[in-house]
Design an enzyme around this catalytic site. Structure first.
Site, PDB file in Angstrom:
ATOM      1  N   GLY A 104       0.795  -1.220   0.000  1.00  0.00           N
ATOM      2  CA  GLY A 104       0.000   0.000   0.000  1.00  0.00           C
ATOM      3  C   GLY A 104       0.820   1.258   0.000  1.00  0.00           C
ATOM      4  O   GLY A 104       0.356   2.297   0.434  1.00  0.00           O
ATOM      5  N   CYS A 105       2.041   1.221  -0.495  1.00  0.00           N
ATOM      6  CA  CYS A 105       2.868   2.428  -0.538  1.00  0.00           C
ATOM      7  C   CYS A 105       2.151   3.522  -1.292  1.00  0.00           C
ATOM      8  O   CYS A 105       1.712   3.322  -2.419  1.00  0.00           O
ATOM      9  CB  CYS A 105       4.207   2.111  -1.209  1.00  0.00           C
ATOM     10  SG  CYS A 105       5.222   3.561  -1.516  1.00  0.00           S
TER      11      CYS A 105
END
Length: 267
Positions: A104-105
């Site tokens: 989920g960067c």
């Protein structure tokens, strides 16, 4: 599915446990690698569209002309074609853009500070939401998360109608990925982002607010706390930001005019 040993109250159980998947997904635009994300391999076409929009690589869904999902031994490749010059601006002349991304960067593909700290345009007026609608959505959210019900290890992003009923949910090990999937699904379904609100099962980070505001969402409610930068961005983009959304309570950090308050108590 994995066999595990569970210890509870001094007793040992041998049982099977459902485990959430997390695989590397390579985001490839016009044959140029852009980023590698760690993603739960569900709703990948929604993810491709939502990521492309929320990261500013395209302006409309029509600019993403094709998405092909290619399973590989090491993970998955999302091969995309775009009709936009924004991608070339982000990649630059070298074309070297293969960057690793944590689960989920929200800053993948950013090398410079001006790339990382983006400021979306202010959102529209949006609807006014009753506390009862938020409470209804919170109560229904658990049953709308099938993957988390099995594994207990993924986040969810939900699109909620004004009356509090849940219209769409997307899940992922990464909170940003779940939101990107939801944004992609909303665009495909032609959902007006000013006719409901966003509910997420994570903290309200700067990246989450950036993605929500970029999608035109006017109210975001998070189960956990917001960060200082998230509050600053929500204030500047006119997004209503709610944190600590729980049964019977919540905290409004910015633009409270979208919440229909019943009573007010001054300290």
């Amino acid at each position: 599915m994995r066999r595990v040993d569970r210890y509870r109250h001094g007793e040992l159980e041998h049982l099977s446990d459902e485990i959430a998947e997390e695989v590397p997904v390579a985001m490839i635009y016009d044959d140029v690698p852009f980023a590698v994300m760690m993603v739960t391999p569900l709703d990948l076409e929604d993810f491709a569209l939502g990521f492309s929009l929320s990261e500013g690589l395209i302006s409309t869904s029509a600019e993403l002309t094709s998405v092909e999902v290619h399973p590989r031994l090491e993970g998955v490749e999302l091969a995309m074609r775009v009709a936009s010059d924004k991608l070339a601006q982000r990649i630059g002349s070298s074309g070297e853009r293969l960057l690793p991304g944590r689960s989920g960067c929200g800053l993948c593909g950013a090398r410079l500070l001006e790339d990382a700290v983006r400021h979306p345009a202010p959102v529209g007026p949006g609807p006014r939401i009753a506390p009862a609608a938020l409470a209804r959505a919170l109560e229904a959210l658990g049953a709308a998360q099938p993957v988390n019900s099995e594994t207990g290890s993924v986040h969810a992003a939900a699109w909620v109608r004004v009356d509090g009923s849940i219209a769409l949910v997307r899940e992922d090990v990464g909170r940003h990925n779940a939101l990107d999937k939801l944004i992609g699904a909303m665009v495909k379904a032609q959902i007006d982002p000013e006719r409901g609100f966003l509910l997420v099962t994570s903290r309200a980070s700067y990246e989450m607010v950036t993605k929500a505001a970029s999608a035109g969402i006017t109210l975001m409610a998070a189960i956990s706390a917001p960060t200082a930068l998230a509050i600053h961005l929500a204030e500047s983009t006119r997004l209503t930001l709610i944190g600590f959304a729980r049964a019977g309570s919540y905290v409004v950090y910015t633009h409270p005019q979208r919440l229909l308050q019943v009573t007010g108590v001054n300290p």
